[in-house]
Each structure stands twice: as structure tokens, then as C-alpha cells.
Design a protein around this motif. Structure first.
Motif, PDB file in Angstrom:
ATOM      1  N   VAL A 208       0.190   4.723   9.786  1.00  0.00           N
ATOM      2  CA  VAL A 208       0.377   3.529   8.951  1.00  0.00           C
ATOM      3  C   VAL A 208      -0.289   3.729   7.596  1.00  0.00           C
ATOM      4  CG1 VAL A 208      -0.062   1.055   8.737  1.00  0.00           C
ATOM      5  CG2 VAL A 208       0.591   2.015  10.957  1.00  0.00           C
ATOM      6  N   ALA A 209      -1.459   4.332   7.596  1.00  0.00           N
ATOM      7  CA  ALA A 209      -2.158   4.607   6.336  1.00  0.00           C
ATOM      8  C   ALA A 209      -1.319   5.515   5.448  1.00  0.00           C
ATOM      9  CB  ALA A 209      -3.517   5.238   6.619  1.00  0.00           C
ATOM     10  N   GLU A 210      -0.714   6.532   6.043  1.00  0.00           N
ATOM     11  CA  GLU A 210       0.165   7.416   5.281  1.00  0.00           C
ATOM     12  C   GLU A 210       1.345   6.653   4.700  1.00  0.00           C
ATOM     13  OE1 GLU A 210       1.312  10.429   7.997  1.00  0.00           O
ATOM     14  OE2 GLU A 210      -0.627  11.478   7.963  1.00  0.00           O
ATOM     15  N   ALA A 211       1.903   5.732   5.481  1.00  0.00           N
ATOM     16  CA  ALA A 211       3.076   4.985   5.048  1.00  0.00           C
ATOM     17  C   ALA A 211       2.782   4.084   3.849  1.00  0.00           C
ATOM     18  CB  ALA A 211       3.623   4.142   6.203  1.00  0.00           C
ATOM     19  N   VAL A 212       1.569   3.551   3.781  1.00  0.00           N
ATOM     20  CA  VAL A 212       1.227   2.647   2.672  1.00  0.00           C
ATOM     21  C   VAL A 212       0.453   3.369   1.572  1.00  0.00           C
ATOM     22  CG1 VAL A 212       1.286   0.582   4.116  1.00  0.00           C
ATOM     23  CG2 VAL A 212      -0.873   1.847   3.852  1.00  0.00           C
ATOM     24  N   GLY A 213       0.182   4.660   1.774  1.00  0.00           N
ATOM     25  CA  GLY A 213      -0.435   5.461   0.720  1.00  0.00           C
ATOM     26  C   GLY A 213      -1.917   5.269   0.532  1.00  0.00           C
ATOM     27  N   VAL A 214      -2.649   5.066   1.635  1.00  0.00           N
ATOM     28  CA  VAL A 214      -4.108   4.951   1.529  1.00  0.00           C
ATOM     29  C   VAL A 214      -4.751   5.871   2.554  1.00  0.00           C
ATOM     30  CG1 VAL A 214      -3.998   2.553   0.742  1.00  0.00           C
ATOM     31  CG2 VAL A 214      -4.275   3.044   3.194  1.00  0.00           C
ATOM     32  N   ALA A 215      -6.027   6.087   2.430  1.00  0.00           N
ATOM     33  CA  ALA A 215      -6.771   6.870   3.412  1.00  0.00           C
ATOM     34  C   ALA A 215      -6.946   6.050   4.687  1.00  0.00           C
ATOM     35  CB  ALA A 215      -8.140   7.250   2.849  1.00  0.00           C
ATOM     36  N   PRO A 216      -6.971   6.708   5.838  1.00  0.00           N
ATOM     37  CA  PRO A 216      -7.119   5.968   7.101  1.00  0.00           C
ATOM     38  C   PRO A 216      -8.327   5.037   7.114  1.00  0.00           C
ATOM     39  CG  PRO A 216      -6.494   8.223   7.564  1.00  0.00           C
ATOM     40  CD  PRO A 216      -6.743   8.148   6.082  1.00  0.00           C
TER      41      PRO A 216
END
Length: 273
Positions: free
Chosen positions: A63-71
Motif C-alpha cells: 500500500v505504501a508503494e501504491a501511494v508513493g510513501v515509505a512504509p
């Protein structure tokens, strides 16, 4: 026996989950850098991932990858998958199509409720596999519950009967949805539809199945298979089963309609004289 793993709602911290569901400002960190995402963006990304790949694909890292942020940044929005799942469910409930069936016969109203939930599971198959015995008590669910309870207006049911009848109806729809999902998964895994599978398995079964030993199984199974093109047709099962569910609820509705009314006070006073 190893228990079958199942996703369930309301598995996170109750206080924090409810605060997130109702968008309580107290869950937003007051210190640190300003957050660049909205919670709705995170929930939408997780829902899209579940729709495309199933719930198993919904990890905090994905999900973090999908929204472009670090986990680690994602954890400032939700503490884990349990909270995220509740938010996903509530968002799908909030967006459900809700037909205005006011003034229609009660069977038509309940049919609309069943079809709306079936459409929900068609759009979000993962939702059918989540146990909601402890429901996510967010605004989406509450609005859904309010709408569906209204389908029983004018039937004279008690509040408990109304809830029981709705629970019975929705349990049927969810069970049918799970069967539809399993049928699609079987077709995908085997790379053949049911007709192709039976074309391959039928001749093999005929070699070992003695119709004289199993006359009913042979005759009825053949008739059902010919009628539905499969041992089980989820679409037919939904149509047939929904009518039987409504027939069962009609017993409750009719019984309530036949309950003797309490005599008015003047009538009782005359009888006591």
C-alpha cells in the motif's frame, strides 16, 4: 486440527479504529511533518489492490508503494492491516448503490437489498471472505444498516425480528457470493470451465459408478448437470435460494400480521363491567 485462517473485521484496537472510521481529528499526529496524503487516498489504494489481487496482497509495504510513501510513513495513518481492513470495508459500504424501493411490496424491497449486496461482492470479492460478526462500526456500515432495515417498514415486525430477518437474508447472499468466488477460482486454477471439466471427468466417473447401486445419485445428478451445465451453478442457486429465503421470511411476516391486536382501553373497560 489446524484452524482455517480467515480475515475478520474489528480485529484492531477498538478505540483507535472507531476514531479512524469516523475521522476523529484526535488520531492525526500533532507533531512531526505535515502529512501529504489523505486517509481516503490510503484506503482507496488498499481497496484497489484487494480488488485486483485479493486481500493477501494488501500489505503495508504494498500500500505504501501504491501511494508513493515509505512504509513507516504509512503507519502514521493506520497502525496495521486490521485497522485498514475496517476502513476498506466501511468505504465500500458507503459507496454501495442503494435503490429507493419505498412503496413497493416487501419482497421486492428485500430482493433489492439482496441484489445490492450481491453487486458489492461482485465488485469487491475480497469482502465476501471477511467475517463481520464484529462489524466495522463506521458511517458506511451504519448507513447501510439503516437503509436495509427500512426495507422491513410497515410489516409490523419487532425490532429484534427485523434485525433477525435482515441477518438471515444477508447471510444467504454472502454464502452465495463465496460460492461464486470459489467457482471462478476453480475455473482459473484448472484453466477450464465447468463444462470442460465435466467433459473430462464424466467418462472417468461412468467407468466406476454403478447406476443400480446409486440410482438416485445417478439420475438426479445427471438431470441437474444437464439443466445447469454444472454440478453447481451459483447464479441459479442465488435465484432459487433467494425465493426460498423470502418464502421463509413470509412465515414471520404473516405470523406477525395475524397476531391479535391489543383491545383498546374503552373495550377492555366495557368487558370488565
Amino acid at each position: 486440527m489446524i484452524p482455517v485462517p480467515i480475515e475478520r473485521s474489528s480485529a484492531g484496537d477498538p478505540a483507535r479504529t472507531l476514531a479512524l472510521l469516523w475521522r476523529d481529528p484526535s488520531v492525526v499526529p500533532r507533531r512531526g511533518p505535515a502529512r501529504g496524503l489523505s486517509l481516503d487516498t490510503v484506503v482507496d489504494a488498499a481497496t484497489e489492490l484487494a480488488d485486483e489481487e485479493g486481500l493477501a496482497a494488501v500489505t503495508m509495504r504494498r500500500v505504501a508503494e501504491a501511494v508513493g510513501v515509505a512504509p513507516m510513513t504509512l503507519y502514521t495513518y493506520v497502525q496495521g492491516k486490521a485497522e485498514l481492513l475496517d476502513l476498506m470495508l466501511d468505504a465500500t459500504y458507503a459507496r454501495m448503490r442503494r435503490a429507493d424501493t419505498g412503496g413497493e411490496p416487501w419482497r421486492r424491497r428485500l430482493t433489492a437489498v439482496a441484489e445490492e449486496n450481491r453487486a458489492l461482492y461482485d465488485a469487491h470479492p475480497w469482502a465476501a471472505r471477511v467475517s463481520t460478526l464484529r462489524p466495522p462500526l463506521g458511517p458506511g456500515l451504519v448507513a447501510k444498516y439503516e437503509h436495509e432495515l427500512a426495507a422491513f417498514d410497515g410489516l409490523g415486525l419487532t425490532d429484534v425480528d427485523r434485525d433477525d430477518c435482515l441477518t438471515y437474508l444477508l447471510a444467504f447472499v454472502q454464502a452465495n457470493a463465496r460460492a461464486r468466488i470459489e467457482a471462478r477460482a476453480a475455473a482459473a486454477d484448472s484453466a477450464m470451465n465447468d463444462e470442460q471439466w465435466w467433459a473430462a471427468a464424466g467418462p472417468l466417473l461412468a467407468r466406476v459408478l454403478d447406476p443400480q447401486t446409486y440410482p438416485l445419485a445417478t439420475r438426479v445428478g445427471s438431470a441437474a448437470g444437464a439443466a445447469h451445465g454444472s454440478a453447481h451453478d451459483p447464479d441459479h442457486a442465488f435465484t432459487f435460494g433467494l425465493e426460498r429465503v423470502l418464502d421463509g421470511l413470509a412465515v414471520v411476516v404473516d405470523h406477525q400480521a395475524k397476531e391479535p391486536e391489543e383491545p383498546s382501553r374503552p373495550e377492555r373497560s366495557r368487558r370488565s363491567r
